[in-house]
Design an enzyme around this catalytic site. Structure first.
Site, PDB file in Angstrom:
ATOM      1  N   ASP A 275       0.872  -1.159   0.000  1.00  0.00           N
ATOM      2  CA  ASP A 275       0.000   0.000   0.000  1.00  0.00           C
ATOM      3  C   ASP A 275       0.917   1.218   0.000  1.00  0.00           C
ATOM      4  O   ASP A 275       1.540   1.539   1.017  1.00  0.00           O
ATOM      5  CB  ASP A 275      -0.883  -0.023   1.252  1.00  0.00           C
ATOM      6  CG  ASP A 275      -1.878   1.132   1.299  1.00  0.00           C
ATOM      7  OD1 ASP A 275      -1.666   2.122   0.576  1.00  0.00           O
ATOM      8  OD2 ASP A 275      -2.851   1.046   2.071  1.00  0.00           O
ATOM      9  N   HIS A 276       0.983   1.899  -1.136  1.00  0.00           N
ATOM     10  CA  HIS A 276       1.969   2.970  -1.302  1.00  0.00           C
ATOM     11  C   HIS A 276       1.650   4.205  -0.463  1.00  0.00           C
ATOM     12  O   HIS A 276       2.468   5.132  -0.387  1.00  0.00           O
ATOM     13  CB  HIS A 276       2.060   3.368  -2.780  1.00  0.00           C
ATOM     14  CG  HIS A 276       3.454   3.722  -3.212  1.00  0.00           C
ATOM     15  ND1 HIS A 276       4.434   4.096  -2.330  1.00  0.00           N
ATOM     16  CD2 HIS A 276       4.027   3.778  -4.436  1.00  0.00           C
ATOM     17  CE1 HIS A 276       5.548   4.352  -2.985  1.00  0.00           C
ATOM     18  NE2 HIS A 276       5.328   4.171  -4.280  1.00  0.00           N
TER      19      HIS A 276
END
Length: 567
Positions: free
Chosen positions: A538-539
């Site tokens: 999850d950036h």
């Protein structure tokens, strides 16, 4: 005495279940805790036990039927007491008190917890109308009916399973007001539209128009297509649906549970109308959110119907394939020979979870490969010892131990994003989920405290949980509490992939197949056992550099698995 049994809330967030099979028939004698039915919820098949010793009187749901939580699905004649017509009425009148006390003894506190919430629309309470049919309504809807003097047994429910909502009660009250007072209208508990009579209402300027608009019967003189969406008017029924005008606030107070319901229904909580204020700010409760979503949905359905009629009459553009068939705009036309099956239960829940994860967390996938020659040799050496102890040793426990060790060095990958409070939660436990392919779809059993267990214990627990998932006997709590997930697509065949994160976790590791591949070792090209890795992150929480460093640490443990002895 007749005892009614409602479908209990068997897990957090479960609003309905599909009845798969009855294990009893009317007239059968049952004992307390005897399994009477199998019900499929959003993650597993659960057993429904009998709450009493007695005789089955009536089965009120058919196999394959999707039943809302709180619906009476079976009645019992309590052992030792003869059923009478009077007891039938008494049992119905006492459903809310008796069902909770009886069911909580067999299914835990879940039913009691739902009943305590009072206004939760997922839990319907029950009454009986004059014709003997059941009327399902939320407690808040019943309270509103009492306040407005509406006979709830005469109100047609528009909610799931025929449930009567607050909007239905208000609409019924408005109908009664119009017929009795010649157009006097009741004030909506949510908002009011127009205080100066400018909404096209004639007569008493002090009369308030309910914000919950209904489909007119063609007597109001409203122009066709008066809905918020501006769709073409319906020429057949002469009906148009109005939606509640969005409030468009910049700030709204609401409980976390209410915000979660709004997210699930696709509603912007700042658009929900309300007259209630707290601390000088607009306040919205769950009932208002559900009512707003319901009315908007009705308006959209009416618009779609009007548009379809207009297209069929040649008033709009050329009809689409789905419109020609009478289906909705997103429907799929089926040709002869095609097969359809319901999209619900576990499969639908998996799809919704995937959709939420993919459209919530910006995914980035980091790919790499590992020289797993030493890992293969070690596993082959330990495999006979494990079999002597009755344990099947795969590569997954080795990877789990390596993941736990790497998470300890890179804790940002063992996190969850608390969007409600704008905080990143660094999890103290290393609970690793193992994605498992089943006949019903993908399930993720969770092995707890991986960092504190040995290889054989991990192998044994993983094998047991995976087996239970495939047999559909796994408990809900055995699929909760994960902090990181592994998916082994290489077991089926594959090299790299872009796995979808098991939201709200922030990372998932995909394992490819271990295969012989050419590698350069000491300046020479040799065949080595190579394992491919695909790490999705999850950036919003994990940077690409964090992902790369985590994979590098993981590779060290997998290329030299003896390092795991130090963990």
């Amino acid at each position: 005495m007749v005892r009614e049994f409602k479908l209990p809330d068997v897990g957090e967030g479960v609003a309905e279940g599909e009845l798969l099979e009855w294990h009893v028939e009317p007239g059968d004698t049952v004992t307390e805790d005897q399994v009477v039915a199998d019900v499929e919820t959003d993650k597993a098949v659960v057993d429904v036990p009998s709450p009493v010793n007695g005789t089955v009187r009536e089965l009120l749901a058919e196999p394959g039927e999707v039943v809302p939580v709180g619906t009476v699905i079976i009645t019992f004649d309590v052992e030792g007491e003869a059923p009478t017509e009077e007891s039938d009425q008494d049992a119905t009148a006492d459903t809310e008190t008796e069902a909770v006390s009886d069911e909580s003894a067999t299914v835990g506190a879940s039913e009691q917890a739902v009943a305590d919430e009072g206004g939760d629309a997922a839990q319907a309470s029950e009454s009986v109308n004059g014709q003997g049919g059941r009327v399902f309504a939320a407690p808040s809807a019943r309270r509103l009916a009492r306040e407005l003097g509406v006979d709830i047994a005469a109100v047609a429910g528009s909610g799931p399973g025929g449930r009567v909502t607050e909007a239905d009660v208000r609409a019924a009250a408005e109908d009664e007001g119009e017929s009795d007072d010649g157009g006097t209208q009741l004030e909506s508990a949510v908002s009011r539209i127009g205080d100066d009579g400018g909404d096209g209402q004639s007569g008493d300027s002090g009369g308030l128009k309910s914000a919950v608009s209904r489909i007119d019967d063609g007597d109001a003189g409203e122009p066709a297509g008066a809905s918020a969406g501006g769709a073409a008017g319906a020429t057949g029924a002469g009906a148009a649906a109005q939606s509640i005008e969005a409030a468009g606030r910049d700030r709204t107070l609401a409980a976390p549970a209410t915000r979660q319901v709004a997210d699930e229904l696709g509603v912007d909580i700042d658009d929900v109308p309300t007259d209630e204020m707290r601390d000088g700010e607009p306040y919205v409760d769950e009932a208002a959110v559900r009512e707003y979503a319901e009315v908007q949905q009705r308006a959209q359905e009416a618009d779609a119907e009007a548009l379809a009629e207009a297209e069929s009459a040649g008033e709009a553009g050329p009809p689409t394939t789905t419109a020609e068939s009478g289906a909705g705009p997103d429907a799929v036309a089926a040709a002869e020979g095609d097969r359809r099956e319901p999209y619900r239960g576990v499969r639908k829940t998996i799809g919704e979870a995937m959709e939420r994860s993919k459209f919530t967390a910006p995914h980035v996938t980091h790919h790499d490969k590992v020289d797993a020659t030493a890992l293969v040799e070690l596993r082959e050496k330990l495999k006979p010892r494990a079999e002597e102890r009755g344990v099947k040793l795969t590569y997954v426990p080795f990877v789990m131990k390596a993941v736990a060790a790497a998470l300890a060095e890179h804790p940002v990958l063992n996190t969850q994003l608390d969007e409600e409070n704008d905080e990143i939660v660094f999890k103290s436990d290393h609970n690793v989920g193992v994605a498992t392919a089943t006949d019903a779809g993908l399930m993720v059993p969770v092995v707890k405290d991986v960092d504190g267990k040995g290889l054989l214990q991990l192998a044994s627990e993983t094998n047991e949980l995976v087996s239970k998932a495939r047999e559909r006997s796994i408990a809900r709590e055995e699929m909760q509490g994960g902090t990181f997930t592994i998916t082994n697509f290489g077991a089926i065949g594959g090299e790299y992939a872009t796995p979808i994160i098991n939201y709200p976790e922030t990372a998932i590791l995909g394992l490819g197949a271990i295969e012989k591949r050419p590698m350069v070792v000491d300046g020479e090209v040799v065949a080595r056992d190579v394992l491919t890795l695909s790490l999705s992150i999850d950036h919003r929480v994990v940077d690409g550099a964090d992902a790369a460093r985590f994979v590098n640490t993981l590779k060290e443990y997998l290329e030299d698995p003896t390092l795991l002895l130090l963990e």
